[in-house]
Structures are given as C-alpha cells and as structure tokens.
Enzyme design. Structure first.
Site, short mmCIF file in Angstrom:
data_model
loop_
_atom_site.label_atom_id
_atom_site.label_comp_id
_atom_site.label_asym_id
_atom_site.label_seq_id
_atom_site.Cartn_x
_atom_site.Cartn_y
_atom_site.Cartn_z
N ASP A 165 0.69 -1.23 0.01
CA ASP A 165 0.00 0.08 -0.06
C ASP A 165 1.04 1.22 0.06
O ASP A 165 2.02 1.19 0.26
CB ASP A 165 -0.91 -0.07 1.14
CG ASP A 165 -1.72 -1.25 1.17
OD1 ASP A 165 -2.36 -1.49 0.21
OD2 ASP A 165 -2.14 -1.63 2.17
N TYR A 256 6.54 -10.03 6.42
CA TYR A 256 6.52 -8.67 6.99
C TYR A 256 7.08 -8.43 7.98
O TYR A 256 7.21 -9.23 9.14
CB TYR A 256 4.85 -8.47 6.75
CG TYR A 256 4.29 -8.12 5.45
CD1 TYR A 256 4.27 -7.02 4.80
CD2 TYR A 256 3.80 -9.29 4.78
CE1 TYR A 256 3.84 -6.95 3.45
CE2 TYR A 256 3.09 -9.16 3.65
CZ TYR A 256 3.02 -7.98 2.94
OH TYR A 256 2.61 -7.74 1.73
#
Length: 543
Positions: A165, A256
């Site tokens: 994002d 992540y």
C-alpha cells in the site's frame, strides 16, 4: 509609345503619387499600370515591399524577385507531373523515428529483486491511465522502456509478488517479466545463453557474410536499471526463470516486518496475542474485506513474533498469503493488547465469525513502519555482481546515516527541552486534570522511582520539565508514548461494519458485475491446490 512609357520613374515611392493622378484622370489603363509596376519592382524591390498603394488599381500583388538563397516556388503549371507537390523545405529535415520493436531480439524471462522506500510513493502497483499516479511500478516501467529492455507493459508478461500500500516499503519485492537479451535470436544460439553474466563465444556474420567469433556477456540488468531509477528504488539482483514462473503464484511464503517503539508496551502480552494468530484462521475481522474479488478469508500464518533489541523492535509475521491491510490490522490489535486496553483473548473473539460476524470499527496501524521483508520460493537463485551490490550497499548506508543523524538530533532536542525548561508545579497539576486526558492514557500498574515533591493544586515552586515528566509518570501512572489517542472503547462494544453477506446483498452496478465475474472465475479447492502445486515448483532456469 504610350504615356506611361515616357515616365522616368525608378522607385515605387516616387510612382505612388503620379500613378494615382494618371489612373484618376483616365490617361493610363490598368494593364499598363501593372506592367509598369513590375518594371519598377525589379529596380527597387525594397521600396516595392514597403509601399502600399491606396487605390484598387494599385493593390495588384507583385511577387518578389528570386534571390540566391531562396528559389521561387513553381506554380502547378510549371511542375513536372512526377514532382512532389510539397517538397521538403530543408535537406536536414529529420525523418520520423521507426517504432521500437523487439521482434528481432531475443527476450528472456527474468525475475528481479527490488527494494524501495514506500514513504515517497503512492503504493507499489501502477494506476494505469491516471495522470497523478505516483507508484513504484510507474517508475519501474519508465526505466524499462527508457533502457529499451521492453516495448511496453502489455507485451512483457509482467507479474509481481505483493501489492504494498501507499507508504509501505520493501526490502525484497520480486517481479518477473520478459526483458531484451544481448544473445542473438535464433535456434543456433539457444545453447549459448548464459545462466547469468558468464562470458560466451558465439559466431556472427558481418555485412560481407564472413563468419567471425565474438565473446559476449548478458546485459547487466541491475546496473542498467539502477542507472535510471530514482535513488529510493533499487534493483538488487536477478535470475532467469522458467516460462511458467509467476512472482505471485510461485511464492511459497511472504514475510512482513513492522517496526515500532517498545516503550511502555507489555511485550509479553503482545507475544501471547501473536501466538494466537499462528495457524489457519478466518481473518475477515482483522483485515479489510475485498468482497468484489475475495470470498475466502481464511489465511495461514506460519510464524509470528516480536524481534529486535532496545527501544525499536519489530513484529515479524510470515504467512502463505495475506488479505488487504491484514498485517496493519493485526499490529493495531497487538497495540491494544500491549497497552493493556484489550486482553490477548480478543484475538479468539475476532476469529469467531459465528459470534462476531461483523468487524468492529477500529483504525489500523500506520503505514510507514511496515516493510515487505522477504518473498520465498522453492528454487529461485538470485545473483548480482560485487560492484552492483557494493553500490546498492553505499546507497542504503548513505540514506541510513542521514536518517540516524536526524534521529539523534531530535533526541538531543528532547533532552534539551527537559533540561533547559521549567514549569510551575501548580500549573502541572492543572494540566494533569484538564489537558492531559486528551493525549495520554493512565496505567495504574506503572511503577517508577518516586520524587520527593509537593503535588497538588496549591503547590508552590517550579520544577524542571524532565522531572515533571517523571512526576507524572510515578505519581499518576501516565504513559509517555508520543501519540495522541482518543479514549479507548473495547472492541466488543464498538459499532461494526456490514457482514460479508450483507455487503454482497447491497452490491449494485459495476461492483456487482465485478463480483459476478470473479465468481465465474472461481475454481474448486482441488483445482486450486493443483494450480499452486504446479506454480510453486517453478523457479530459476539456466536459460
């Protein structure tokens, strides 16, 4: 001899007044006037170009005489039938460049490992056609086309591993596409294609047809691309891959990392919450539901924990695949737990969609601390030269040094603020009861060294700001976190959004069309399993 032939006139300027009178009195005709004007124009071309007779008779256009530098344009009657009607005005006129094509070039299926600072971009995925697109992919394709490694996006079979994002960074994003190769096209060269940048000997024909041997190396994709990309986007390494390789579907896991300040957070409680997300769970209440394209919200998390030392720590979460905003929602729930606002058992409640079919409204964690750290594949051997890795290293260290210095400068300002400024104890007491509740939460369990200081609305004297902070901490249990927070409402008591079923029922127009189209493309679990098994077997290739 006519009257006009007897006139001794050498310039148009001198002729204007006299010819005006002759025409008005009818002494000369229009044809005679035109013939005389042509003679005069050849004598004094400059005067003819500046003079403008005012009568209708004197408005006849006279073409300028030819010069050495400029030839008169031929009339249609003078042109040869095969002559161009609009010949080029200059011998140096540039021809239009031929459209670039790779039809006569060899192309190789390549995987690239990329890192980027997401804080400078509007996300990784390109918003094709939007004028204000500021994505990482936009700059990647500008570089690919500028270096003539591809013709365009549509023709290169492009694929990506993850869609990060806006604001999210990556140290290990993987993409795949077909890029131009230095190895000539043709079956006779197929066995000459090197795995990476090894030197190979090939035979080529010159213009006269003579065969010559030539030593060549594959294009240095890392060097070529880093030479034109912005400094915040770096290609680290590359690998040739099999034709069926897909950065998205061949990936076996993604990792992540989310960096955070650990001060005043209960790390042990947060670790208990992270343990609960490991395994196969329905994450619809800890993610954003993309109901148009996704109907299965179960995801598998392999590992989850808190790592690092000192003030700055990070969550590390490894999973097969992730839903939209899934990691940032997980992190926010962990922050609730770490601040003592929620119990680790809230994770179990959010997973139980039979009791909690609608997601409670809560704001997900910030974007900039999140990093797509790593993408794993069964057989992907990425490689780069020592020089290329050295230059990437220098780029990253240079940026780190600058930011580290800026961080220390801010730390110095904080220390100076506490040492050089004082506040009255009475004002501090009033601040605690009025303004502080808007900024900090109170944790009665916080323990800190006590301060021998009168503490109340009628207290006298002043106190250094650093001691005032300690006083607030020890006497009132005020947690200093640097973030303005609203009063907490338990997740189980918050308003909720619509359930998945309610969202489907409310769909209209284009959203409904996209949903139906996605349902048509849906496959059985058996077909999906076989598809991923086949894709995940793909990896590096020797060609």
């Amino acid at each position: 001899m006519s009257t006009i032939d007897t006139l001794n006139i050498s310039t148009l300027a001198a002729a204007n007044k006299l010819l005006q009178n002759l025409v008005d009195e009818g002494i000369v005709t229009i044809d005679q006037l035109n013939d005389k004007l042509k003679q005069i124009s050849q004598i004094d071309n400059l005067a003819a170009s500046k003079a403008a007779p005012t009568t209708a008779a004197s408005s006849v256009a006279v073409p300028p005489p030819p010069t050495k530098k400029q030839k008169p344009n031929p009339t249609p009657d003078d042109q040869h039938p095969n002559q161009r009607t609009n010949p080029p005005t200059s011998k140096k006129e540039k021809k239009k460049p031929r459209p670039f094509t790779l039809s006569n070039k060899r192309q190789r299926h390549i995987a690239l490992r990329i890192s980027y600072d997401g804080s400078s971009y509007g996300g990784f995925s390109e918003n094709v056609g939007e004028a204000y697109d500021n994505s990482v992919e936009k700059f990647l394709f500008i570089a690919f086309i500028k270096t003539r490694l591809i013709v365009d996006r549509k023709s290169c079979s492009y694929g990506r591993c993850g869609r990060t994002d806006k604001g999210v960074s990556s140290s290990g994003q993987i993409i795949n596409l077909y890029l131009r190769s230095v190895i000539p096209k043709g079956e006779e060269y197929d066995d000459k294609v090197p795995e990476y940048d090894e030197e190979v000997e090939i035979e080529v024909k010159d213009e006269k047809g003579n065969v010559k041997k030539k030593i060549i190396k594959e294009l240095d994709y890392v060097k070529i691309l880093n030479g034109v990309l912005p400094p915040s986007i770096l290609v680290q390494s590359w690998s040739p891959v099999t034709p069926s390789f897909s950065s998205r579907f061949s990936c076996t896991s993604r990792t992540y990392r989310y960096f955070f300040i650990s001060t005043n957070l209960n790390l042990s409680q947060m670790s208990l919450g992270l343990e609960k997300i490991i395994g196969d769970h329905d994450f619809r209440n800890i993610a954003k539901m993309d109901t148009e394209h996704v109907s299965n919200f179960r995801r598998v998390v392999y590992e989850a924990g808190i790592k690092g030392e000192g003030t700055v720590r990070y969550f590390e979460i490894k999973g097969q695949a992730f839903l939209w905003h899934m990691v940032r929602n997980i992190v926010q729930v962990m922050f609730f737990i770490g601040k003592g606002l929620e119990s680790p058992s809230i994770v179990d409640s959010l997973f139980d969609v039979s009791k909690m079919p609608r997601k409670p409204n809560y704001k997900m964690a910030a974007d900039y601390p999140l990093v797509l750290h790593k993408c794993d594949f069964k057989d992907l051997r990425m490689k780069s030269s020592a020089m290329n890795l050295w230059e990437v290293q220098m780029n990253l260290e240079g940026r780190w040094e600058r930011l580290a210095i800026m961080a220390e400068q801010l730390r110095n300002q904080i220390e100076s603020l506490g040492e050089e400024n004082s506040v009255s104890i009475a004002d501090l007491w009033n601040f605690k009861n009025t303004g502080l509740s808007k900024w900090r939460r109170v944790d009665p369990g916080v323990k800190a060294p006590d301060i021998d200081c009168p503490w109340g609305p009628d207290s006298q004297g002043t106190i250094k700001w650093k001691d005032a902070l300690t006083l607030l901490h020890s006497k009132e249990g005020v947690v200093i976190s640097g973030v303005k927070e609203p009063p907490h409402v338990p997740l189980s008591s918050r308003p909720t959004g619509m359930s998945y079923e309610e969202k489907i029922e409310s769909m209209k127009g284009k959203k409904l069309e996209r949903y139906k189209e996605a349902k048509k493309k849906g496959k059985s679990k058996e077909v999906d399993k076989e598809f991923y098994r086949s894709k995940q077997s793909q990896g590096s290739s020797s060609k």
